[in-house]
Structure formats: C-alpha cells, structure tokens
Write a protein that holds these residues in place. Structure first.
Motif, mmCIF file in Angstrom:
data_model
loop_
_atom_site.group_PDB
_atom_site.id
_atom_site.type_symbol
_atom_site.label_atom_id
_atom_site.label_comp_id
_atom_site.label_asym_id
_atom_site.label_seq_id
_atom_site.Cartn_x
_atom_site.Cartn_y
_atom_site.Cartn_z
ATOM 1 N N SER A 43 -61.038 37.969 9.211
ATOM 2 C CA SER A 43 -60.885 39.288 9.837
ATOM 3 C C SER A 43 -59.721 40.100 9.263
ATOM 4 O O SER A 43 -59.343 41.123 9.834
ATOM 5 C CB SER A 43 -60.704 39.139 11.356
ATOM 6 O OG SER A 43 -59.567 38.351 11.670
ATOM 7 N N ASP A 44 -59.163 39.664 8.153
ATOM 8 C CA ASP A 44 -58.071 40.394 7.508
ATOM 9 C C ASP A 44 -58.621 41.638 6.817
ATOM 10 O O ASP A 44 -59.484 41.548 5.942
ATOM 11 C CB ASP A 44 -57.386 39.481 6.483
ATOM 12 C CG ASP A 44 -56.212 40.149 5.760
ATOM 13 O OD1 ASP A 44 -55.874 41.301 6.099
ATOM 14 O OD2 ASP A 44 -55.649 39.510 4.864
ATOM 15 N N THR A 45 -58.124 42.812 7.203
ATOM 16 C CA THR A 45 -58.577 44.063 6.588
ATOM 17 C C THR A 45 -57.553 44.631 5.603
ATOM 18 O O THR A 45 -57.595 45.813 5.274
ATOM 19 C CB THR A 45 -58.896 45.114 7.669
ATOM 20 O OG1 THR A 45 -57.740 45.279 8.518
ATOM 21 C CG2 THR A 45 -60.083 44.685 8.511
ATOM 22 N N GLY A 46 -56.627 43.777 5.162
ATOM 23 C CA GLY A 46 -55.690 44.215 4.136
ATOM 24 C C GLY A 46 -54.263 43.752 4.311
ATOM 25 O O GLY A 46 -53.396 44.094 3.506
ATOM 26 N N GLY A 47 -53.995 42.970 5.353
ATOM 27 C CA GLY A 47 -52.630 42.530 5.616
ATOM 28 C C GLY A 47 -52.042 41.659 4.527
ATOM 29 O O GLY A 47 -50.903 41.873 4.086
ATOM 30 N N PHE A 48 -52.815 40.685 4.076
ATOM 31 C CA PHE A 48 -52.295 39.761 3.071
ATOM 32 C C PHE A 48 -51.968 40.482 1.779
ATOM 33 O O PHE A 48 -50.900 40.298 1.190
ATOM 34 C CB PHE A 48 -53.302 38.640 2.806
ATOM 35 C CG PHE A 48 -52.807 37.603 1.828
ATOM 36 C CD1 PHE A 48 -52.066 36.520 2.260
ATOM 37 C CD2 PHE A 48 -53.080 37.712 0.467
ATOM 38 C CE1 PHE A 48 -51.600 35.564 1.364
ATOM 39 C CE2 PHE A 48 -52.624 36.764 -0.440
ATOM 40 C CZ PHE A 48 -51.878 35.685 0.018
ATOM 41 N N ALA A 51 -48.870 42.535 1.810
ATOM 42 C CA ALA A 51 -47.653 41.742 1.659
ATOM 43 C C ALA A 51 -47.505 41.191 0.241
ATOM 44 O O ALA A 51 -46.395 41.092 -0.290
ATOM 45 C CB ALA A 51 -47.642 40.599 2.664
ATOM 46 N N PHE A 52 -48.661 40.845 -0.368
ATOM 47 C CA PHE A 52 -48.653 40.255 -1.714
ATOM 48 C C PHE A 52 -49.673 40.991 -2.590
ATOM 49 O O PHE A 52 -50.774 40.498 -2.822
ATOM 50 C CB PHE A 52 -48.999 38.764 -1.642
ATOM 51 C CG PHE A 52 -48.121 37.987 -0.704
ATOM 52 C CD1 PHE A 52 -46.859 37.570 -1.098
ATOM 53 C CD2 PHE A 52 -48.552 37.683 0.573
ATOM 54 C CE1 PHE A 52 -46.038 36.855 -0.238
ATOM 55 C CE2 PHE A 52 -47.746 36.969 1.455
ATOM 56 C CZ PHE A 52 -46.479 36.549 1.050
ATOM 57 N N PRO A 53 -49.341 42.194 -3.052
ATOM 58 C CA PRO A 53 -50.315 43.030 -3.770
ATOM 59 C C PRO A 53 -50.799 42.385 -5.066
ATOM 60 O O PRO A 53 -50.030 42.215 -6.001
ATOM 61 C CB PRO A 53 -49.513 44.309 -4.073
ATOM 62 C CG PRO A 53 -48.371 44.287 -3.113
ATOM 63 C CD PRO A 53 -48.040 42.845 -2.916
ATOM 64 N N ALA A 54 -52.091 42.044 -5.087
ATOM 65 C CA ALA A 54 -52.654 41.440 -6.300
ATOM 66 C C ALA A 54 -54.171 41.427 -6.283
ATOM 67 O O ALA A 54 -54.787 40.817 -7.145
ATOM 68 C CB ALA A 54 -52.142 40.002 -6.462
ATOM 69 N N GLN A 55 -54.796 42.092 -5.307
ATOM 70 C CA GLN A 55 -56.247 41.996 -5.177
ATOM 71 C C GLN A 55 -56.959 42.757 -6.291
ATOM 72 O O GLN A 55 -56.585 43.868 -6.647
ATOM 73 C CB GLN A 55 -56.716 42.519 -3.818
ATOM 74 C CG GLN A 55 -58.160 42.147 -3.519
ATOM 75 C CD GLN A 55 -58.665 42.720 -2.204
ATOM 76 O OE1 GLN A 55 -58.238 43.770 -1.767
ATOM 77 N NE2 GLN A 55 -59.598 42.022 -1.576
ATOM 78 N N SER A 56 -58.012 42.146 -6.811
ATOM 79 C CA SER A 56 -58.836 42.776 -7.840
ATOM 80 C C SER A 56 -60.299 42.531 -7.522
ATOM 81 O O SER A 56 -60.635 41.845 -6.550
ATOM 82 C CB SER A 56 -58.487 42.203 -9.214
ATOM 83 O OG SER A 56 -58.710 40.800 -9.234
ATOM 84 N N GLY A 57 -61.193 43.082 -8.333
ATOM 85 C CA GLY A 57 -62.616 42.878 -8.137
ATOM 86 C C GLY A 57 -62.994 41.415 -8.324
ATOM 87 O O GLY A 57 -62.225 40.646 -8.888
ATOM 88 N N PRO A 58 -64.155 40.995 -7.799
ATOM 89 C CA PRO A 58 -65.227 41.834 -7.242
ATOM 90 C C PRO A 58 -65.114 42.112 -5.747
ATOM 91 O O PRO A 58 -66.073 42.560 -5.118
ATOM 92 C CB PRO A 58 -66.473 40.984 -7.526
ATOM 93 C CG PRO A 58 -65.986 39.578 -7.356
ATOM 94 C CD PRO A 58 -64.581 39.578 -7.917
ATOM 95 N N ALA A 68 -60.727 46.346 -1.048
ATOM 96 C CA ALA A 68 -60.315 47.054 0.162
ATOM 97 C C ALA A 68 -59.531 46.155 1.110
ATOM 98 O O ALA A 68 -59.564 46.353 2.324
ATOM 99 C CB ALA A 68 -61.546 47.621 0.875
ATOM 100 N N GLY A 69 -58.852 45.160 0.556
ATOM 101 C CA GLY A 69 -58.004 44.305 1.369
ATOM 102 C C GLY A 69 -58.722 43.191 2.093
ATOM 103 O O GLY A 69 -58.103 42.415 2.816
ATOM 104 N N PRO A 92 -54.221 47.470 8.755
ATOM 105 C CA PRO A 92 -53.380 46.276 8.778
ATOM 106 C C PRO A 92 -51.967 46.643 9.241
ATOM 107 O O PRO A 92 -51.405 47.654 8.807
ATOM 108 C CB PRO A 92 -53.369 45.811 7.326
ATOM 109 C CG PRO A 92 -54.493 46.542 6.658
ATOM 110 C CD PRO A 92 -54.663 47.823 7.391
ATOM 111 N N TYR A 93 -51.399 45.831 10.083
ATOM 112 C CA TYR A 93 -50.039 46.058 10.567
ATOM 113 C C TYR A 93 -49.047 46.114 9.417
ATOM 114 O O TYR A 93 -48.076 46.875 9.454
ATOM 115 C CB TYR A 93 -49.663 44.936 11.536
ATOM 116 C CG TYR A 93 -48.222 44.950 11.997
ATOM 117 C CD1 TYR A 93 -47.792 45.831 12.985
ATOM 118 C CD2 TYR A 93 -47.291 44.067 11.441
ATOM 119 C CE1 TYR A 93 -46.474 45.844 13.403
ATOM 120 C CE2 TYR A 93 -45.972 44.066 11.857
ATOM 121 C CZ TYR A 93 -45.561 44.957 12.843
ATOM 122 O OH TYR A 93 -44.255 44.958 13.256
#
Length: 299
Positions: A43-48, A51-58, A68-69, A92-93
C-alpha cells in the motif's frame, strides 16, 4: 500476472467497500473525510522512494505510464479504495513536494515491518519505518495539524480540518515482511514464535489511534505468501511440501494460523473499544483464488 491482477482488483475493492459500508450503523451516514494508511509495499504510494529516491521503470507502466512511487505496474488496493470513496490518491507522508493531505496521508513504506527491525536497510533490505515509527508519524501529523489550525499559519490549503481524525478511515496492510523476511534463516516454526507479538502490535496501534480520536479501522490479513515465487525459490523444500497447486504447505498453515489469530485478536479489541468499528478483511481468500484457479480470471 499483471493482467490477472488488473481484472481482479476491482472485485477486491467491491468487497472492501461492501464490508465498510455494511459495518456502518443503519441510522448513520458512512462518510469518511480522510484515509490514514499504515503498511508496506502492498500500500506504499511513494513513501519509500521519497526517503530513498531511486525508483525506475518498469514500475507504474500500466496506469501512470511512469514510476509513481508504487511497487506495482499500476494502482494498488489503497488507490482504488480512495477513488471509490471520492478522494484523490493518498499522498505519502514522507513526500515533501506536491503532497496534499486534505484527505489523509499514507505512512506506508516498501519493506516495512510491524515489529522494530533489528537490522539495517542496507544489510537486509528491511525499511526503517516500522509500524511504531508510522504511528509516531501519525501522532506528529495530528499535533502539527492542530497547531497550524490554532495559530492560523500558512499551510492550511494542503491540510485536513482539525476535526477530521474522528471521521477518518484508518487502514492497515502490514505484517507480510515480518512473516517472510526470516523464513529462510529460522524456518516456519521460528517465525510462528513471534507472530502473536506482531498481531499484538497491530491491536495496540489501533488502541493508540482510538485514544487520539480514531473510530473506524480496516485491517487486511496476510496474503497466501506460500504461493509466491520469491518464497518458493528462497525457502528450502521438497516436493512433498507442496500442495496440488504448487504452494508450500508449511507456509500455508502458518499463514492460516496468523490470520486466525489476527481475526480473533481484532474481535477481542473490538469489544474493548466503545463505539469503534474494526473490520477484518480477508484478502487472503481472494488472492488464493487467483493462484489456484488462474484460468478463471483471464490467464
């Protein structure tokens, strides 16, 4: 697999909404002003990734068309729930830019546990934002909302009203990582030893939120993780440990034990808290159906 989930999720959400609305008293309106969510990657909509920006596709490729987190190709159950209640997706908080908390906040982060982790994210991959931390964030959020409203300071345009907390839905989709993170090292019997503590922490968190005004709680149970490929490949087993659907029998029984105890504990908690609504949602049954009868759902 994503096509199966996309077809099945609306039915899951229909179940969620049906349960929530049927729990409301016949002579009252079931109108939630906000949702406050506690959880992990389910249920995480972008919190992680805030805090640790590194998300990529897909990630995000089917609905958002970009990361989109979420640890998903598209939307999550919490997204459908918010949408069905006429609310925007939860911010996300931990997200500092672009958040709108007028309809609640999401404290969930990927890889979170109920119990405090005894290791580092960089060693085990477990998030530092356990349920106790998420609860503290919720408490601080309420304090700051009350302060801003009482002082009239800037920021009201992205915050909920000060009386929203008693009119909100508090959702919990957490516990999976407590179950799975130690399976390979201590086995099913070892994990079962501390499951009552996990459930006790969830019940205790509900009581604390009740103490600051929360009245409606929705708790999702543990998924059939014994059918998950990651568990099947990471947990040593023989063919005799598998049922006819290819799921691990020892893990399956432990999950059933957890869910049974969770349901019982929530029932007991419900009797302790006057005027509280505590809903136990059996997502396990729906997800297990996907694994056992995939051809019935579009594959």
């Amino acid at each position: 697999m994503s096509s199966v989930l996309n077809k099945r999720i609306p039915l899951s959400l229909l179940t969620v909404i049906t349960v929530i609305f049927s729990s409301c008293k016949a002579d009252s309106k079931c109108e939630f002003k906000a949702i406050f969510n506690f959880g992990d990657s389910n249920s995480d909509t972008g919190g992680f990734w805030a805090a640790f920006p590194a998300q990529s596709g897909p990630w995000g490729m089917t609905y958002f068309k970009k990361p989109a987190g979420r640890a998903s190709d598209g939307r999550l159950i919490i997204d459908f729930l918010a949408e069905s209640l006429g609310m925007p997706f939860l911010s996300p908080y931990l997200q500092s830019i672009g958040s709108d908390f007028r309809h609640g906040a999401n404290f969930a982060t990927l890889a979170s546990t109920v119990l405090l982790p005894n290791t580092s994210l960089f060693v085990s991959g477990i998030s530092p934002f356990s349920l106790a931390i998420q609860l503290n964030q919720m408490k601080q959020f309420k304090v700051r909302v009350d302060e801003v409203h009482s002082s009239g300071r800037a920021g009201l345009h992205i915050l909920p009203s000060s009386n929203v907390f008693g009119k909100s839905l508090y959702t919990f989709y957490i516990g999976q990582n407590d179950f799975t993170s130690n399976l390979a090292s201590i086995g099913v019997d070892g994990v079962k030893q501390y499951l009552p503590q996990v459930i006790g922490q969830i019940a205790g968190t509900i009581k604390e939120i009740y103490g600051i005004g929360g009245r409606t709680f929705l708790v999702l149970n543990l998924a059939p993780v014994g059918c998950y490929p990651a568990i099947l490949t990471g947990y040593t087993h023989s063919s005799s440990d598998l049922d006819k659907f290819g799921c691990l029998i020892p893990v399956k029984k432990a999950v059933e034990y957890y869910n049974s105890l969770l349901k019982k504990t929530l029932s007991e908690t419900r009797t302790e808290l006057k005027n509280a609504t505590i809903i136990y949602l059996d997502t396990h049954k729906t997800l297990l159906d996907l694994f056992q009868y995939p051809k019935s759902h579009g594959t």
